[in-house]
Motif scaffolding. Structure first.
Motif, short mmCIF file in Angstrom:
data_model
loop_
_atom_site.label_atom_id
_atom_site.label_comp_id
_atom_site.label_asym_id
_atom_site.label_seq_id
_atom_site.Cartn_x
_atom_site.Cartn_y
_atom_site.Cartn_z
N PRO A 81 0.80 -1.23 0.00
CA PRO A 81 0.00 0.00 0.00
C PRO A 81 0.83 1.27 0.00
CG PRO A 81 -0.90 -1.60 1.56
CD PRO A 81 0.42 -2.15 1.10
N GLU A 82 1.99 1.24 0.65
CA GLU A 82 2.82 2.45 0.73
C GLU A 82 3.30 2.89 -0.66
OE1 GLU A 82 3.13 -0.20 2.73
OE2 GLU A 82 2.25 0.78 4.50
N ARG A 108 -3.02 -11.13 -2.89
CA ARG A 108 -1.90 -10.19 -2.97
C ARG A 108 -2.40 -8.84 -3.49
NH1 ARG A 108 2.99 -12.98 -5.25
NH2 ARG A 108 1.48 -13.55 -6.81
N LEU A 109 -3.31 -8.87 -4.45
CA LEU A 109 -3.88 -7.62 -4.97
C LEU A 109 -4.66 -6.88 -3.88
CD1 LEU A 109 -4.63 -5.66 -7.23
CD2 LEU A 109 -6.44 -7.25 -7.91
N LEU A 110 -5.49 -7.61 -3.13
CA LEU A 110 -6.27 -6.96 -2.07
C LEU A 110 -5.37 -6.43 -0.97
CD1 LEU A 110 -9.42 -6.60 -1.58
CD2 LEU A 110 -8.74 -7.97 -3.55
N ASP A 115 -8.65 -0.97 0.73
CA ASP A 115 -8.68 -0.03 1.86
C ASP A 115 -7.52 0.95 1.83
OD1 ASP A 115 -9.83 1.07 4.12
OD2 ASP A 115 -8.75 -0.24 5.51
N THR A 116 -7.27 1.53 0.66
CA THR A 116 -6.21 2.52 0.50
C THR A 116 -6.78 3.79 -0.12
OG1 THR A 116 -5.66 1.75 -1.73
CG2 THR A 116 -4.48 0.72 0.11
N VAL A 123 -12.56 4.11 -6.91
CA VAL A 123 -14.01 3.97 -6.71
C VAL A 123 -14.74 5.27 -7.06
CG1 VAL A 123 -15.80 3.64 -4.97
CG2 VAL A 123 -13.83 2.12 -5.02
N ARG A 124 -14.20 6.38 -6.58
CA ARG A 124 -14.85 7.66 -6.85
C ARG A 124 -14.84 7.99 -8.33
NH1 ARG A 124 -13.00 12.52 -7.75
NH2 ARG A 124 -10.88 12.10 -6.99
#
Length: 286
Positions: A81-82, A108-110, A115-116, A123-124
């Motif tokens: 995520p970083e 691995r993708l999730l 949640d990032t 999504v937006r």
């Protein structure tokens, strides 16, 4: 921000799920259809290889395929995520027309994307700016409300699996499985529904895709078929029945869709199966 002349404009973008092993070297029918479904002449495609164990090799395949088809591809190889939570990565996500999630391992993708802030941006933009999102193989499974774990075989023995982990949720109420006929995954998809009541199972053959267009048109593209499975309704469960454990799931329906099928969610013909109506319902889950 993507400008009006490049994006679909305000409103929902295309969503595409592909069963894996789509042709990337021949006529590239599925990828070509994906690009044709976009409203711009030379779409900017961001290939996100977070699911893959061989990202550089996969990127070279997709770069060649998308360039040949007239797109402008870019690569984002985030491993955690970083690496997504940086100004360059966020700027790239904000400036493309299509996000393409490759195959590999959906978990691995999730772990990387879920949640990032990057996922929030996707999504937006997908909901309001016409950003298209596509996934193939593991990338397709990750787009559903729930996703198959990678540790179950094609035929599950010894009873039902535990609860399915959440996916990215861009297709509400749907569990997407891939390499479907090739790996004989009907049995496991049916059993997945036993622990995901109220969901619809979508099994995608290789080199086959389902497109959900912004105007609620659903289209099947490719050389294989799509299997749609629905079981019971909310509250349906797999249950052990005495010694020997006979597992059962009531009221299972099965539908096979082939390439060329087009269903308009605004004008469904009388007699359209309930499972297909539910598949086209993209309202947010309760």
């Amino acid at each position: 921000m993507v400008t009006k002349d490049r994006a679909a404009g305000e409103g929902r973008g295309l969503l595409a799920v592909i069963g894996g092993n789509e042709d990337r070297d021949g006529d590239r029918a599925v990828l070509a259809a994906l690009l044709r479904a976009l409203p711009m002449q030379r779409p900017r495609v961001l290939v996100l290889t977070a699911a893959s164990g061989a990202p550089a090799e996969l990127w070279q395949h997709y770069r060649a395929a998308f360039e040949t088809l007239g797109a402008e591809p870019f690569w984002l190889d985030a491993r955690d995520p970083e690496e997504l939570d940086t100004a360059p990565a966020m700027a790239r996500l904000a400036a493309v027309d299509l996000i393409f999630l490759t195959g590999g391992d959906q978990h691995r993708l999730l772990d990387t994307l879920g949640d990032t802030p990057a996922m929030d941006l996707i999504v937006r933009r997908h909901a309001t700016e016409g950003l298209a999102v596509a996934g193939t193989s593991a990338g397709a499974s990750a787009l559903g409300a729930r996703m198959p774990r990678g540790d179950e075989g094609s035929q599950i023995a010894g009873g039902p699996p535990g609860p399915l982990p959440p996916g990215l949720g861009l297709w509400p109420r749907v569990v997407v499985d891939q390499h479907f006929s090739e790996r004989k995954r009907l049995s496991r998809l049916v059993q997945f529904l036993g622990v995901s009541p109220g969901h619809v199972g979508l099994g995608l053959d290789e080199d086959t895709a389902v497109f959900l267009h912004p105007d609620d048109l659903m289209e099947v593209v490719g050389s294989g078929k799509v299997t749609v499975v629905a079981g019971g309704g909310p509250g349906t469960r797999l249950q052990a029945m005495g010694q020997g454990e006979c597992w059962s799931l009531d009221e299972v329906s099965l539908h096979l869709l082939t390439g060329g099928l087009r269903l308009d969610g605004r004008h469904l013909p009388e007699g359209t199966p309930d499972a297909l109506r539910r598949l086209l319902d993209r309202s947010v889950e309760d």
